[in-house]
Structure formats: C-alpha cells, structure tokens
Design an enzyme around this catalytic site. Structure first.
Site, PDB file in Angstrom:
ATOM      1  N   GLU A 122       0.815  -1.307   0.134  1.00 18.18           N
ATOM      2  CA  GLU A 122       0.085   0.000  -0.056  1.00 18.18           C
ATOM      3  C   GLU A 122       0.827   1.272   0.023  1.00 18.18           C
ATOM      4  O   GLU A 122       1.922   1.268   0.484  1.00 18.18           O
ATOM      5  CB  GLU A 122      -0.899  -0.090   1.268  1.00 18.18           C
ATOM      6  CG  GLU A 122      -2.366  -0.353   1.136  1.00 18.18           C
ATOM      7  CD  GLU A 122      -3.001   0.741   0.468  1.00 18.18           C
ATOM      8  OE1 GLU A 122      -2.755   1.584  -0.623  1.00 18.18           O
ATOM      9  OE2 GLU A 122      -4.202   1.298   0.988  1.00 18.18           O
ATOM     10  N   ASP A 123       0.334   2.320  -0.564  1.00 17.93           N
ATOM     11  CA  ASP A 123       1.051   3.470  -0.476  1.00 17.93           C
ATOM     12  C   ASP A 123       0.929   4.408   0.633  1.00 17.93           C
ATOM     13  O   ASP A 123       2.003   4.576   1.434  1.00 17.93           O
ATOM     14  CB  ASP A 123       0.680   4.587  -1.722  1.00 17.93           C
ATOM     15  CG  ASP A 123      -0.684   4.773  -1.591  1.00 17.93           C
ATOM     16  OD1 ASP A 123      -1.804   4.199  -0.839  1.00 17.93           O
ATOM     17  OD2 ASP A 123      -1.402   5.565  -2.559  1.00 17.93           O
ATOM     18  N   PHE A 138      -1.470  16.351   4.534  1.00 15.49           N
ATOM     19  CA  PHE A 138      -1.932  15.779   3.181  1.00 15.49           C
ATOM     20  C   PHE A 138      -0.576  15.684   2.560  1.00 15.49           C
ATOM     21  O   PHE A 138      -0.032  16.529   2.292  1.00 15.49           O
ATOM     22  CB  PHE A 138      -2.931  16.420   2.395  1.00 15.49           C
ATOM     23  CG  PHE A 138      -3.370  15.657   1.480  1.00 15.49           C
ATOM     24  CD1 PHE A 138      -4.600  14.897   1.751  1.00 15.49           C
ATOM     25  CD2 PHE A 138      -2.813  15.701   0.142  1.00 15.49           C
ATOM     26  CE1 PHE A 138      -5.000  13.889   0.916  1.00 15.49           C
ATOM     27  CE2 PHE A 138      -3.516  14.846  -0.784  1.00 15.49           C
ATOM     28  CZ  PHE A 138      -4.424  13.890  -0.559  1.00 15.49           C
ATOM     29  N   ARG A 141       1.722  13.057  -8.558  1.00 17.88           N
ATOM     30  CA  ARG A 141       2.274  11.739  -8.359  1.00 17.88           C
ATOM     31  C   ARG A 141       3.767  11.613  -9.079  1.00 17.88           C
ATOM     32  O   ARG A 141       4.353  10.656  -8.579  1.00 17.88           O
ATOM     33  CB  ARG A 141       1.427  10.760  -9.242  1.00 17.88           C
ATOM     34  CG  ARG A 141      -0.041  10.508  -8.808  1.00 17.88           C
ATOM     35  CD  ARG A 141      -0.768   9.104  -9.463  1.00 17.88           C
ATOM     36  NE  ARG A 141      -2.035   9.358  -9.416  1.00 17.88           N
ATOM     37  CZ  ARG A 141      -2.754   8.663  -8.429  1.00 17.88           C
ATOM     38  NH1 ARG A 141      -2.050   8.127  -7.337  1.00 17.88           N
ATOM     39  NH2 ARG A 141      -4.144   8.830  -8.301  1.00 17.88           N
TER      40      ARG A 141
HETATM   41  P1  IMP Z   1      -7.646   5.202   4.485  1.00 21.77           P
HETATM   42  O1  IMP Z   1      -8.566   4.493   4.132  1.00 21.77           O
HETATM   43  O2  IMP Z   1      -8.064   6.394   5.387  1.00 21.77           O
HETATM   44  O3  IMP Z   1      -6.596   4.429   5.190  1.00 21.77           O
HETATM   45  O4  IMP Z   1      -6.818   6.021   3.300  1.00 21.77           O
HETATM   46  C1  IMP Z   1      -5.871   4.904   2.410  1.00 21.77           C
HETATM   47  C2  IMP Z   1      -6.245   5.925   1.065  1.00 21.77           C
HETATM   48  O5  IMP Z   1      -6.352   7.205   1.160  1.00 21.77           O
HETATM   49  C3  IMP Z   1      -4.727   5.818   0.493  1.00 21.77           C
HETATM   50  O6  IMP Z   1      -4.399   4.782  -0.312  1.00 21.77           O
HETATM   51  C4  IMP Z   1      -4.477   6.951  -0.512  1.00 21.77           C
HETATM   52  O7  IMP Z   1      -4.914   6.642  -1.624  1.00 21.77           O
HETATM   53  C5  IMP Z   1      -5.553   8.105   0.260  1.00 21.77           C
HETATM   54  N1  IMP Z   1      -4.712   8.990   1.159  1.00 21.77           N
HETATM   55  C6  IMP Z   1      -4.851   9.170   2.431  1.00 21.77           C
HETATM   56  N2  IMP Z   1      -3.887  10.021   2.895  1.00 21.77           N
HETATM   57  C7  IMP Z   1      -3.240  10.450   2.089  1.00 21.77           C
HETATM   58  C8  IMP Z   1      -2.308  11.677   1.483  1.00 21.77           C
HETATM   59  O8  IMP Z   1      -1.923  12.335   2.824  1.00 21.77           O
HETATM   60  N3  IMP Z   1      -1.977  11.876   0.251  1.00 21.77           N
HETATM   61  C9  IMP Z   1      -2.476  11.140  -0.650  1.00 21.77           C
HETATM   62  N4  IMP Z   1      -3.688  10.089  -0.551  1.00 21.77           N
HETATM   63  C10 IMP Z   1      -3.777   9.812   0.769  1.00 21.77           C
END
Ligand code: IMP
Length: 283
Positions: free
Chosen positions: A203-204, A256, A269
């Site tokens: 995961e990123d 963010f 990106r």
């Molecule tokens: P979660 O479900 O809240 O854990 O969110 C995960 C997803 O939200 C990641 O796979 C990203 O695609 C997006 N995301 C969450 N925080 C960021 C950020 O700071 N920058 C860019 N994408 C984010």
C-alpha cells in the site's frame, strides 16, 4: 538533535554531507530593549563557525517570512559585524534540487510546503524494506499485491530490491467521494489465485485504515497461506481501524502528502520526493 522543523533537519544533513560544521540556534540577539528588559530578540536557526555565517531558513508560511525579513533587517542594522544569510523557500528548494533531492525548478511545485522524504531517503528506505522482505520470505515465492494507483512507484522500486521469485498482481478500489453513498467497490480484482499463497499486500499510505481493512477482509476470504502488509507511509495519528502493518517505510504526520505516486486530485504523483501540500492548495 531536536529540530523545530524537518527542513532544518534536512539542511543539517546537507551541511554534514559537505563537512560543514554547524550549531543549531546557538545565540539570541536582542533587537528591542526597554532599560534592562529585552522586549524582542532574534535567534537564527544555524551558525556555521567555519564560515562565520548565521543562516535563517524561511521555508515555512509567507506570513512568517515577512516577519523574519523584518527581524533580519533589524539585526543587520544593530549588529553590522554579524554575517547572516536568509534562505527563502525558493533558495532552499534550489539547494535541495542541486543535491538531487527535488525537482530542478521549485517554481514547478509552488504548492509544496516542505519535503518530508527526499528521493534519496526514499530509495534508501525502500532498499532496506526490500532486503528485509527478501530475508523474511526466503525460500518462498510470494504474491505481491499492490493497490492502484498510488502504489506504482513504490511497488516497482520495492520489488526491484527483492531477491525472490515473486509474482505481481494489482487491485483497484473505489474511494469515498462525498455523499454519493454506496460502499467500497472493487474496480479491478486479482488476476491470480492467491489461495494457499503467501501474499504481501503493498500500500502507498495507511491513513484511517479503513481501505486497508476492507481489502484485507477480501484477501482473507481467498484463504491465502499467509497475509502480510507493507505500507510506504503510515499516518498513524489518523488511524481509526487498527490494521496490522508488518513493514512500514516512514511514519508521516497528520498532513496531506503527495509525490512518489501519491496524488491530490490526480496531480503530483510524478514528484520524486514526498512532500506536504500547502493548506491553500487543498480546495
Ligand atoms: P484510509 O482508508 O483512510 O487509510 O486511506 C487510504 C487511502 O487514502 C490511501 O491509499 C490514499 O489513496 C489516500 N490517502 C490518505 N492520505 C493521503 C495523503 O496524505 N495523500 C494522498 N493520499 C492519501
């Protein structure tokens, strides 16, 4: 060493790299007095003894920069023998760019507040993760599953640093978009069967953990032999669902972040580093 800001830590690393000795906030210069009382003082960020130079970084908000400019002017008036250099945001980003840390022209990304992980730091950490994964999965042929799109740089670099007979697959899932209702949808499912396979989910960034939680449930339903998670970034402060992370690249603050695959409305990106987006860039 405790720095007030990551840009200061990075600056210190550049100085170390080039063998320039430095002291962090070693002296305060009184700027305004009333009798014996000091009403205002200025503490430059760095003193470089070899160069007899004070350096003040103004990589933060514009409001602070204006205030710092005023203080530096006053300091120069009152202490003409003191050598001080103000590095503004553009100077600073240029400096980083020069050392391979960022894009060549800071003007291209004026929306970035600061760099959290430079291209070099990312490569070093990803290589470490790759080596660790190779050790942990030694003798096995795992399936690496990436969640599109944010993971594409990380997945490519990570797998280049593993010495395993690894298979690769990707999933794409919908993310929450306002009040349209519905639930997480699988936009692209796995092509490979993962039943009885050792699966490494890549995961990123893990923020609330809700996305990862859904994906893990889905993967578990295929009954893999094992299931581990490797996340490049962990925004732990925002976690709502407690998901297990086996490998983490960097912990990031509650801001963010973009770059190295991560986007804001599909932009940024392609930045080679991971940076914090300025508040005003988030609409
Ligand atoms: P979660 O479900 O809240 O854990 O969110 C995960 C997803 O939200 C990641 O796979 C990203 O695609 C997006 N995301 C969450 N925080 C960021 C950020 O700071 N920058 C860019 N994408 C984010």
């Amino acid at each position: 060493m405790e720095f007030a800001h990551e840009s200061e830590a990075e600056f210190a690393r550049i100085l170390d790299f080039y063998g320039i000795s430095w002291l962090y906030e070693p002296s305060s210069f009184p700027l305004r007095r009333k009798g014996e009382r000091i009403l205002e003082a200025f503490t430059p960020d760095f003193f470089l003894p070899d160069l007899n130079l004070y350096v003040e970084l103004t990589t933060l908000r514009q409001k602070l920069t204006t205030e710092k400019n005023r203080k530096v002017r006053l300091l120069r008036e009152l202490y003409p023998q003191v050598n001080i250099k103000l590095l503004n945001r553009r100077d600073y980003l240029r400096l980083l760019a020069k050392y391979g840390y960022g894009p060549p022209d800071a003007k291209k990304v004026p929306e970035i507040d600061r760099v959290l992980a430079s291209a070099r730091q990312i490569q070093r950490r990803v290589a470490e993760l790759g080596a660790q994964i190779s050790r942990d999965y030694s003798g096995q042929a795992p399936v690496a599953v990436g969640i599109l799109k944010g993971v594409f740089f990380f997945m490519a670099d990570l797998l280049r640093h593993t010495s395993l007979p690894v298979s690769v697959d990707f999933m794409a899932i919908s993310s929450y978009e306002g009040d349209s209702g519905g639930a997480v949808k699988i936009l692209k499912d796995l092509d490979l069967s993962i039943t009885d396979q050792h699966v490494l989910l890549v995961e990123d960034i893990v923020d609330t953990g809700m996305t990862l939680n859904r994906v893990l449930e889905r993967l578990r339903s295929h009954r893999p032999a094992s299931l581990k998670v490797c996340a490049l970034l962990d925004k732990r402060a925002r976690r709502l669902v407690d998901v297990p992370l086996d490998y983490v690249g960097f912990e990031v603050p509650d801001e963010f972040v973009v770059g190295y695959g991560l986007d804001y409305q599909q932009r940024y990106r392609n930045l080679p580093f991971i940076g914090v987006l300025k508040q005003e860039a988030l609409s």
